[in-house]
Design a protein around this motif. Structure first.
Motif, PDB file in Angstrom:
ATOM      1  N   GLU A  74      23.419 -87.165 -10.228  1.00 22.67           N
ATOM      2  CA  GLU A  74      23.493 -85.720 -10.017  1.00 22.67           C
ATOM      3  C   GLU A  74      22.228 -85.089 -10.595  1.00 22.67           C
ATOM      4  O   GLU A  74      22.194 -84.747 -11.775  1.00 22.67           O
ATOM      5  CB  GLU A  74      24.737 -85.141 -10.701  1.00 22.67           C
ATOM      6  N   PRO A  75      21.182 -84.986  -9.800  1.00 26.07           N
ATOM      7  CA  PRO A  75      19.899 -84.502 -10.319  1.00 26.07           C
ATOM      8  C   PRO A  75      19.932 -83.005 -10.624  1.00 26.07           C
ATOM      9  O   PRO A  75      19.691 -82.176  -9.758  1.00 26.07           O
ATOM     10  CB  PRO A  75      18.911 -84.830  -9.200  1.00 26.07           C
ATOM     11  N   ILE A  76      20.277 -82.684 -11.856  1.00 28.80           N
ATOM     12  CA  ILE A  76      20.309 -81.289 -12.287  1.00 28.80           C
ATOM     13  C   ILE A  76      19.508 -81.148 -13.572  1.00 28.80           C
ATOM     14  O   ILE A  76      19.419 -82.073 -14.363  1.00 28.80           O
ATOM     15  CB  ILE A  76      21.761 -80.801 -12.510  1.00 28.80           C
ATOM     16  N   ASP A  77      18.941 -79.966 -13.763  1.00 27.97           N
ATOM     17  CA  ASP A  77      18.178 -79.685 -14.971  1.00 27.97           C
ATOM     18  C   ASP A  77      19.037 -78.799 -15.863  1.00 27.97           C
ATOM     19  O   ASP A  77      19.179 -77.603 -15.611  1.00 27.97           O
ATOM     20  CB  ASP A  77      16.859 -78.977 -14.614  1.00 27.97           C
ATOM     21  N   VAL A  78      19.634 -79.394 -16.897  1.00 25.89           N
ATOM     22  CA  VAL A  78      20.529 -78.629 -17.765  1.00 25.89           C
ATOM     23  C   VAL A  78      19.769 -77.700 -18.712  1.00 25.89           C
ATOM     24  O   VAL A  78      20.379 -76.965 -19.476  1.00 25.89           O
ATOM     25  CB  VAL A  78      21.485 -79.553 -18.566  1.00 25.89           C
ATOM     26  N   GLY A  79      18.457 -77.707 -18.620  1.00 26.49           N
ATOM     27  CA  GLY A  79      17.645 -76.801 -19.429  1.00 26.49           C
ATOM     28  C   GLY A  79      17.538 -75.410 -18.819  1.00 26.49           C
ATOM     29  O   GLY A  79      17.017 -74.493 -19.440  1.00 26.49           O
ATOM     30  N   THR A  80      18.042 -75.242 -17.598  1.00 24.30           N
ATOM     31  CA  THR A  80      17.982 -73.931 -16.930  1.00 24.30           C
ATOM     32  C   THR A  80      19.397 -73.373 -16.791  1.00 24.30           C
ATOM     33  O   THR A  80      20.378 -74.140 -16.769  1.00 24.30           O
ATOM     34  CB  THR A  80      17.368 -74.072 -15.524  1.00 24.30           C
ATOM     35  N   PRO A  81      19.522 -72.041 -16.665  1.00 24.69           N
ATOM     36  CA  PRO A  81      20.857 -71.457 -16.457  1.00 24.69           C
ATOM     37  C   PRO A  81      21.549 -72.007 -15.207  1.00 24.69           C
ATOM     38  O   PRO A  81      22.739 -72.290 -15.223  1.00 24.69           O
ATOM     39  CB  PRO A  81      20.576 -69.956 -16.321  1.00 24.69           C
ATOM     40  N   MET A  82      20.802 -72.172 -14.127  1.00 20.01           N
ATOM     41  CA  MET A  82      21.364 -72.722 -12.889  1.00 20.01           C
ATOM     42  C   MET A  82      21.854 -74.154 -13.114  1.00 20.01           C
ATOM     43  O   MET A  82      22.926 -74.540 -12.646  1.00 20.01           O
ATOM     44  CB  MET A  82      20.317 -72.685 -11.768  1.00 20.01           C
ATOM     45  N   GLY A  83      21.068 -74.936 -13.822  1.00 15.18           N
ATOM     46  CA  GLY A  83      21.443 -76.319 -14.118  1.00 15.18           C
ATOM     47  C   GLY A  83      22.708 -76.401 -14.948  1.00 15.18           C
ATOM     48  O   GLY A  83      23.572 -77.242 -14.706  1.00 15.18           O
ATOM     49  N   ARG A  84      22.839 -75.510 -15.952  1.00 14.76           N
ATOM     50  CA  ARG A  84      24.048 -75.494 -16.782  1.00 14.76           C
ATOM     51  C   ARG A  84      25.269 -75.107 -15.954  1.00 14.76           C
ATOM     52  O   ARG A  84      26.348 -75.648 -16.130  1.00 14.76           O
ATOM     53  CB  ARG A  84      23.864 -74.554 -17.971  1.00 14.76           C
ATOM     54  N   MET A  85      25.084 -74.167 -15.009  1.00 13.07           N
ATOM     55  CA  MET A  85      26.188 -73.764 -14.142  1.00 13.07           C
ATOM     56  C   MET A  85      26.620 -74.943 -13.259  1.00 13.07           C
ATOM     57  O   MET A  85      27.808 -75.235 -13.132  1.00 13.07           O
ATOM     58  CB  MET A  85      25.786 -72.582 -13.264  1.00 13.07           C
ATOM     59  N   VAL A  86      25.654 -75.629 -12.674  1.00 14.19           N
ATOM     60  CA  VAL A  86      25.963 -76.789 -11.820  1.00 14.19           C
ATOM     61  C   VAL A  86      26.658 -77.872 -12.646  1.00 14.19           C
ATOM     62  O   VAL A  86      27.621 -78.494 -12.186  1.00 14.19           O
ATOM     63  CB  VAL A  86      24.686 -77.327 -11.138  1.00 14.19           C
ATOM     64  N   LEU A  87      26.203 -78.080 -13.871  1.00 12.20           N
ATOM     65  CA  LEU A  87      26.822 -79.062 -14.762  1.00 12.20           C
ATOM     66  C   LEU A  87      28.299 -78.726 -14.970  1.00 12.20           C
ATOM     67  O   LEU A  87      29.163 -79.602 -14.886  1.00 12.20           O
ATOM     68  CB  LEU A  87      26.083 -79.089 -16.108  1.00 12.20           C
ATOM     69  N   GLN A  88      28.593 -77.468 -15.219  1.00  7.31           N
ATOM     70  CA  GLN A  88      29.975 -77.056 -15.433  1.00  7.31           C
ATOM     71  C   GLN A  88      30.802 -77.187 -14.158  1.00  7.31           C
ATOM     72  O   GLN A  88      31.965 -77.582 -14.209  1.00  7.31           O
ATOM     73  CB  GLN A  88      30.024 -75.638 -15.987  1.00  7.31           C
ATOM     74  N   ILE A  89      30.202 -76.880 -13.015  1.00  9.66           N
ATOM     75  CA  ILE A  89      30.921 -77.047 -11.748  1.00  9.66           C
ATOM     76  C   ILE A  89      31.251 -78.512 -11.525  1.00  9.66           C
ATOM     77  O   ILE A  89      32.367 -78.861 -11.138  1.00  9.66           O
ATOM     78  CB  ILE A  89      30.099 -76.473 -10.566  1.00  9.66           C
ATOM     79  N   LEU A  90      30.288 -79.398 -11.793  1.00  4.79           N
ATOM     80  CA  LEU A  90      30.548 -80.837 -11.645  1.00  4.79           C
ATOM     81  C   LEU A  90      31.637 -81.290 -12.615  1.00  4.79           C
ATOM     82  O   LEU A  90      32.463 -82.137 -12.281  1.00  4.79           O
ATOM     83  CB  LEU A  90      29.259 -81.637 -11.876  1.00  4.79           C
ATOM     84  N   GLY A  91      31.646 -80.701 -13.804  1.00  7.45           N
ATOM     85  CA  GLY A  91      32.698 -81.015 -14.772  1.00  7.45           C
ATOM     86  C   GLY A  91      34.066 -80.599 -14.277  1.00  7.45           C
ATOM     87  O   GLY A  91      35.053 -81.325 -14.434  1.00  7.45           O
ATOM     88  N   VAL A  92      34.144 -79.429 -13.664  1.00  9.58           N
ATOM     89  CA  VAL A  92      35.410 -78.942 -13.095  1.00  9.58           C
ATOM     90  C   VAL A  92      35.876 -79.880 -11.987  1.00  9.58           C
ATOM     91  O   VAL A  92      37.051 -80.235 -11.912  1.00  9.58           O
ATOM     92  CB  VAL A  92      35.255 -77.496 -12.558  1.00  9.58           C
ATOM     93  N   VAL A  93      34.959 -80.310 -11.134  1.00 10.19           N
ATOM     94  CA  VAL A  93      35.296 -81.217 -10.035  1.00 10.19           C
ATOM     95  C   VAL A  93      35.811 -82.554 -10.594  1.00 10.19           C
ATOM     96  O   VAL A  93      36.816 -83.089 -10.118  1.00 10.19           O
ATOM     97  CB  VAL A  93      34.086 -81.438  -9.096  1.00 10.19           C
ATOM     98  N   ALA A  94      35.153 -83.081 -11.622  1.00 11.08           N
ATOM     99  CA  ALA A  94      35.585 -84.352 -12.224  1.00 11.08           C
ATOM    100  C   ALA A  94      36.977 -84.215 -12.839  1.00 11.08           C
ATOM    101  O   ALA A  94      37.820 -85.104 -12.703  1.00 11.08           O
ATOM    102  CB  ALA A  94      34.580 -84.801 -13.285  1.00 11.08           C
ATOM    103  N   GLU A  95      37.222 -83.094 -13.506  1.00 10.66           N
ATOM    104  CA  GLU A  95      38.534 -82.854 -14.120  1.00 10.66           C
ATOM    105  C   GLU A  95      39.610 -82.742 -13.044  1.00 10.66           C
ATOM    106  O   GLU A  95      40.699 -83.295 -13.171  1.00 10.66           O
ATOM    107  CB  GLU A  95      38.466 -81.568 -14.946  1.00 10.66           C
ATOM    108  N   PHE A  96      39.311 -82.048 -11.935  1.00  6.70           N
ATOM    109  CA  PHE A  96      40.241 -81.895 -10.826  1.00  6.70           C
ATOM    110  C   PHE A  96      40.545 -83.255 -10.193  1.00  6.70           C
ATOM    111  O   PHE A  96      41.701 -83.584  -9.916  1.00  6.70           O
ATOM    112  CB  PHE A  96      39.650 -80.934  -9.792  1.00  6.70           C
ATOM    113  N   GLU A  97      39.509 -84.048  -9.988  1.00  6.05           N
ATOM    114  CA  GLU A  97      39.670 -85.381  -9.396  1.00  6.05           C
ATOM    115  C   GLU A  97      40.576 -86.251 -10.274  1.00  6.05           C
ATOM    116  O   GLU A  97      41.455 -86.951  -9.791  1.00  6.05           O
ATOM    117  CB  GLU A  97      38.297 -86.033  -9.228  1.00  6.05           C
ATOM    118  N   ARG A  98      40.371 -86.182 -11.580  1.00  3.64           N
ATOM    119  CA  ARG A  98      41.184 -86.956 -12.507  1.00  3.64           C
ATOM    120  C   ARG A  98      42.650 -86.532 -12.425  1.00  3.64           C
ATOM    121  O   ARG A  98      43.561 -87.355 -12.444  1.00  3.64           O
ATOM    122  CB  ARG A  98      40.656 -86.768 -13.928  1.00  3.64           C
TER     123      ARG A  98
END
Length: 196
Positions: free
Chosen positions: A91-115
């Motif tokens: 998942e090529p995201i840059d967590v150093g940017t606000p957009m990257g942190r948002m995408v990181l959290q969205i991916l986290g939500v998706v992983a939690e939902f999948e689980r």
């Protein structure tokens, strides 16, 4: 320094795919852990404690690092506070940017939902198996004849600890066998039993 972190949920699973990807990402050191994300992960905690400013933590996929958004945010903030970086290979995201942190959290939500979906499907499958009279869980390592002997010995008043020592099992195992035998509990425990 570039650290790699590979995790699988059980001892039977293999980290070779993650390990190969982390090696290809030129990680200096790769830490492998075989434990569920919802349990304590001592190797991850050790790794996070050893990070220094400028280090990079590389993971194969976000869900290998955390299974809840809260946990993911906590870990990523901890890494950022140290001055290190977090990078996911798939998942090529840059967590150093606000957009990257948002995408990181969205991916986290998706992983939690999948689980949650996987857990739901497993529970539904277990419930159907129970309705058909199938046994759920690991089969007992103790032969049926030994189990019968154990139940008789408990009935004779022999201490559970002594019986457990003689048969090479814990006192809790002996207690559980006895409670099942006298009908105070059944063999099925956990969330599936609550659904019945």
């Amino acid at each position: 320094m570039r650290y790699g972190y590979a995790r699988v949920s059980t001892i039977e699973q293999d980290t070779s795919l993650q390990f190969a990807a982390l090696k290809a990402a030129l990680c200096d050191r790769i830490i492998e852990e075989k434990v569920s994300a919802v349990k304590p992960r001592p190797k991850l905690e050790e790794l996070l404690a050893s990070l220094r400013p400028g280090d990079e933590l590389v993971i194969y996929k976000i869900d290998r690092l955390a299974r809840s958004v809260r946990d993911l945010v906590r870990i990523s903030e901890r890494i950022e506070a140290i001055g290190a970086k977090l990078r996911s290979i798939t998942e090529p995201i840059d967590v150093g940017t606000p957009m990257g942190r948002m995408v990181l959290q969205i991916l986290g939500v998706v992983a939690e939902f999948e689980r949650s979906l996987i857990r739901e499907r497993c529970m539904a499958g277990q419930l159907e198996a129970l309705k058909k009279g199938k046994l759920i869980g690991r089969p007992s390592k103790m032969p049926l004849q030994d189990q019968n002997e154990v139940i008789q010995l408990v009935g004779c008043g022999i201490p559970l600890k002594d019986i457990g020592a003689a048969y090479g099992v814990s006192e809790a195992t002996i207690r559980r066998m006895h409670l099942v035998a006298i009908g105070k509990t059944d063999r099925f425990t956990g969330p599936v039993r609550k659904l019945l």
